[in-house]
Design a protein around this motif. Structure first.
Motif, PDB file in Angstrom:
ATOM      1  N   SER A 181      12.719 -12.347 -26.085  1.00  0.00           N
ATOM      2  CA  SER A 181      11.762 -13.449 -26.063  1.00  0.00           C
ATOM      3  C   SER A 181      12.420 -14.709 -26.624  1.00  0.00           C
ATOM      4  O   SER A 181      13.500 -14.646 -27.226  1.00  0.00           O
ATOM      5  CB  SER A 181      10.530 -13.078 -26.885  1.00  0.00           C
ATOM      6  N   SER A 182      11.762 -15.847 -26.449  1.00  0.00           N
ATOM      7  CA  SER A 182      12.354 -17.120 -26.857  1.00  0.00           C
ATOM      8  C   SER A 182      12.663 -17.165 -28.349  1.00  0.00           C
ATOM      9  O   SER A 182      13.640 -17.797 -28.771  1.00  0.00           O
ATOM     10  CB  SER A 182      11.422 -18.273 -26.492  1.00  0.00           C
ATOM     11  N   ASP A 183      11.853 -16.482 -29.158  1.00  0.00           N
ATOM     12  CA  ASP A 183      12.111 -16.477 -30.605  1.00  0.00           C
ATOM     13  C   ASP A 183      12.992 -15.314 -31.040  1.00  0.00           C
ATOM     14  O   ASP A 183      13.269 -15.132 -32.224  1.00  0.00           O
ATOM     15  CB  ASP A 183      10.793 -16.462 -31.393  1.00  0.00           C
ATOM     16  N   GLY A 184      13.430 -14.491 -30.068  1.00  0.00           N
ATOM     17  CA  GLY A 184      14.332 -13.379 -30.373  1.00  0.00           C
ATOM     18  C   GLY A 184      13.693 -12.221 -31.082  1.00  0.00           C
ATOM     19  O   GLY A 184      14.397 -11.337 -31.583  1.00  0.00           O
ATOM     20  N   SER A 185      12.357 -12.149 -31.081  1.00  0.00           N
ATOM     21  CA  SER A 185      11.679 -11.099 -31.850  1.00  0.00           C
ATOM     22  C   SER A 185      11.311  -9.882 -31.021  1.00  0.00           C
ATOM     23  O   SER A 185      10.900  -8.864 -31.574  1.00  0.00           O
ATOM     24  CB  SER A 185      10.401 -11.661 -32.484  1.00  0.00           C
ATOM     25  N   ALA A 186      11.453  -9.969 -29.693  1.00  0.00           N
ATOM     26  CA  ALA A 186      11.006  -8.863 -28.839  1.00  0.00           C
ATOM     27  C   ALA A 186      11.897  -8.735 -27.618  1.00  0.00           C
ATOM     28  O   ALA A 186      12.451  -9.724 -27.117  1.00  0.00           O
ATOM     29  CB  ALA A 186       9.552  -9.083 -28.416  1.00  0.00           C
ATOM     30  N   VAL A 187      12.033  -7.495 -27.130  1.00  0.00           N
ATOM     31  CA  VAL A 187      12.686  -7.246 -25.852  1.00  0.00           C
ATOM     32  C   VAL A 187      11.680  -7.595 -24.758  1.00  0.00           C
ATOM     33  O   VAL A 187      10.502  -7.239 -24.845  1.00  0.00           O
ATOM     34  CB  VAL A 187      13.132  -5.790 -25.733  1.00  0.00           C
ATOM     35  N   MET A 188      12.127  -8.273 -23.731  1.00  0.00           N
ATOM     36  CA  MET A 188      11.224  -8.793 -22.704  1.00  0.00           C
ATOM     37  C   MET A 188      11.547  -8.178 -21.347  1.00  0.00           C
ATOM     38  O   MET A 188      12.704  -8.121 -20.937  1.00  0.00           O
ATOM     39  CB  MET A 188      11.365 -10.319 -22.650  1.00  0.00           C
ATOM     40  N   PHE A 189      10.509  -7.711 -20.647  1.00  0.00           N
ATOM     41  CA  PHE A 189      10.642  -7.178 -19.288  1.00  0.00           C
ATOM     42  C   PHE A 189       9.728  -7.946 -18.358  1.00  0.00           C
ATOM     43  O   PHE A 189       8.557  -8.170 -18.684  1.00  0.00           O
ATOM     44  CB  PHE A 189      10.251  -5.693 -19.231  1.00  0.00           C
ATOM     45  N   ASN A 190      10.237  -8.325 -17.202  1.00  0.00           N
ATOM     46  CA  ASN A 190       9.400  -8.912 -16.159  1.00  0.00           C
ATOM     47  C   ASN A 190       9.052  -7.802 -15.189  1.00  0.00           C
ATOM     48  O   ASN A 190       9.935  -7.216 -14.556  1.00  0.00           O
ATOM     49  CB  ASN A 190      10.141 -10.046 -15.455  1.00  0.00           C
ATOM     50  N   THR A 191       7.769  -7.512 -15.040  1.00  0.00           N
ATOM     51  CA  THR A 191       7.326  -6.365 -14.229  1.00  0.00           C
ATOM     52  C   THR A 191       6.804  -6.778 -12.862  1.00  0.00           C
ATOM     53  O   THR A 191       6.229  -5.971 -12.153  1.00  0.00           O
ATOM     54  CB  THR A 191       6.218  -5.604 -14.977  1.00  0.00           C
ATOM     55  N   GLU A 192       7.007  -8.031 -12.473  1.00  0.00           N
ATOM     56  CA  GLU A 192       6.436  -8.511 -11.215  1.00  0.00           C
ATOM     57  C   GLU A 192       6.907  -7.687 -10.029  1.00  0.00           C
ATOM     58  O   GLU A 192       6.118  -7.244  -9.199  1.00  0.00           O
ATOM     59  CB  GLU A 192       6.796  -9.978 -11.023  1.00  0.00           C
ATOM     60  N   HIS A 193       8.209  -7.445  -9.956  1.00  0.00           N
ATOM     61  CA  HIS A 193       8.741  -6.695  -8.824  1.00  0.00           C
ATOM     62  C   HIS A 193       8.336  -5.234  -8.892  1.00  0.00           C
ATOM     63  O   HIS A 193       8.153  -4.592  -7.863  1.00  0.00           O
ATOM     64  CB  HIS A 193      10.260  -6.831  -8.774  1.00  0.00           C
ATOM     65  N   GLU A 194       8.179  -4.711 -10.108  1.00  0.00           N
ATOM     66  CA  GLU A 194       7.714  -3.326 -10.242  1.00  0.00           C
ATOM     67  C   GLU A 194       6.328  -3.185  -9.669  1.00  0.00           C
ATOM     68  O   GLU A 194       6.006  -2.207  -8.996  1.00  0.00           O
ATOM     69  CB  GLU A 194       7.724  -2.913 -11.713  1.00  0.00           C
ATOM     70  N   ASN A 195       5.470  -4.182  -9.949  1.00  0.00           N
ATOM     71  CA  ASN A 195       4.103  -4.140  -9.434  1.00  0.00           C
ATOM     72  C   ASN A 195       4.085  -4.198  -7.916  1.00  0.00           C
ATOM     73  O   ASN A 195       3.284  -3.538  -7.260  1.00  0.00           O
ATOM     74  CB  ASN A 195       3.283  -5.294 -10.019  1.00  0.00           C
ATOM     75  N   GLU A 196       5.005  -5.000  -7.346  1.00  0.00           N
ATOM     76  CA  GLU A 196       5.067  -5.090  -5.889  1.00  0.00           C
ATOM     77  C   GLU A 196       5.465  -3.767  -5.271  1.00  0.00           C
ATOM     78  O   GLU A 196       4.930  -3.346  -4.241  1.00  0.00           O
ATOM     79  CB  GLU A 196       6.070  -6.178  -5.500  1.00  0.00           C
ATOM     80  N   GLU A 197       6.414  -3.077  -5.936  1.00  0.00           N
ATOM     81  CA  GLU A 197       6.865  -1.782  -5.424  1.00  0.00           C
ATOM     82  C   GLU A 197       5.758  -0.744  -5.516  1.00  0.00           C
ATOM     83  O   GLU A 197       5.649   0.144  -4.677  1.00  0.00           O
ATOM     84  CB  GLU A 197       8.090  -1.317  -6.197  1.00  0.00           C
ATOM     85  N   ASN A 198       4.932  -0.850  -6.583  1.00  0.00           N
ATOM     86  CA  ASN A 198       3.852   0.116  -6.763  1.00  0.00           C
ATOM     87  C   ASN A 198       2.662  -0.213  -5.891  1.00  0.00           C
ATOM     88  O   ASN A 198       1.747   0.563  -5.777  1.00  0.00           O
ATOM     89  CB  ASN A 198       3.432   0.158  -8.245  1.00  0.00           C
TER      90      ASN A 198
END
Length: 326
Positions: A309-326
């Motif tokens: 994340s922008s503040d470096g406090s969390a691992v970030m995943f973009n799930t948009e393409h996963e949703n399209e596949e599902n």
């Protein structure tokens, strides 16, 4: 097999025959799995060409020396020098020496003199024990005798097939004695060296940490998204119309994962198509914690290797393409 002992960090071999070492030495090289799963301890394996009748400083500092089926191959002149090299010069804490027991030879079909054409002698138990006791006395070691290869029933009087002496140095070596009369020039030639990947090397530690962080975050993300889908279906909601921020109830996680999240108050968050897994949550997992030791080291090792994340406090995943596949 010694390379699999976790307490060993340096293995060195010495042989008079270069061709045999070169033929077999590839077996000592690291395997692909050693790079995929580096050990915690470091390990260096080295092979030297030379004679046990000669002193070389590369053989100093070892805790254990094993001479397995060696002494019977030595000429008389070499055998006389052998104790001084091993017990006087190298002076390890423990020495293990094995040699054939000639009393067992009549049980081998076809053996008339020695078991191998290169053997210069083969001792019976009295001869070996006499030599070992005198050597131990001279260099201040104790020695105990054992062996491998039990004789057939009714022939117990011949003893073991191979006799073994285990020598233990009685007193720790002083710095003065360790440095006295040590040669400064090497006489052995190094023919092979392999340095195994280790978590003590930051390059391999970083790879291991990054892999474990991504693996852990993926588990949390999958559990989180499954939970979100279940909650939407339960209330007949359209998953595409989720709220801008969603913190799912903790009962959707597995028992162990949910306990970690609840105890640490580090709930992962879904924001649109983006999932945020707090680093503090990931760090609370035992494997990640064990590898890194401190939270600061975790942040250092994954910097630039994992999308944060922008503040470096969390691992970030973009799930948009996963949703399209599902």
């Amino acid at each position: 097999m010694l390379k699999f002992c976790s307490c060993i960090e340096v293995l060195a071999g010495l042989d008079i025959c270069t061709s045999i070492m070169k033929e077999k030495m590839h077996r000592l090289s690291p395997l692909p799995v050693d790079y995929l799963q580096p050990a915690e301890r470091s390990l260096t394996v080295t092979l030297h060409h030379g004679s046990v009748a000669h002193k070389d400083p590369c053989m100093l500092g070892f805790d254990l020396v094993t001479c397995i089926e060696l002494i019977e191959h030595l000429e008389e002149s070499e055998l006389k020098k052998f104790p001084e090299v091993v017990f006087g010069f190298m002076a390890p804490s423990i020495v293990v020496i094995s040699t054939p027991n000639s009393e067992f030879n009549p049980l081998f079909p076809g053996v008339t003199l020695f078991r191998h054409p290169d053997h210069k002698f083969e001792w019976n138990r009295v001869q070996f024990q006499s030599w070992a006791l005198e050597t131990a006395r001279r260099y201040d070691y104790s020695v105990e005798f054992t062996g491998v290869g039990h004789p057939p029933t009714g022939m117990e009087n011949v003893g073991f097939c191979t006799q073994i002496g285990v020598f233990v140095r009685k007193h720790p070596q002083t710095s003065e004695s360790a440095q006295s009369e040590k040669p400064t020039e090497g006489v052995y030639k190094t023919v092979f060296e392999a340095v195994y990947p280790s978590l003590k090397d930051e390059k391999y530690l970083q790879n291991a940490v990054v892999s474990e962080v991504i693996f852990t975050a993926q588990i949390i993300k999958r559990s989180l998204l499954d939970c979100v889908m279940s909650e939407h279906e339960e209330y007949n909601d359209d998953p595409t119309e989720r709220k801008s921020k969603l913190q799912p109830s903790m009962n959707c996680f597995s028992d162990n994962l949910g306990k970690l999240v609840v105890e640490k108050s580090m709930e992962p968050i879904v924001n649109g198509h983006v999932v945020y897994i707090p680093l503090t949550t990931i760090f609370s997992f035992p494997k990640v914690n064990q590898l890194c030791g401190t939270f600061e080291k975790l942040r250092k090792l994954i910097a630039g290797k994992v999308t944060l994340s922008s503040d470096g406090s969390a691992v970030m995943f973009n799930t948009e393409h996963e949703n399209e596949e599902n």
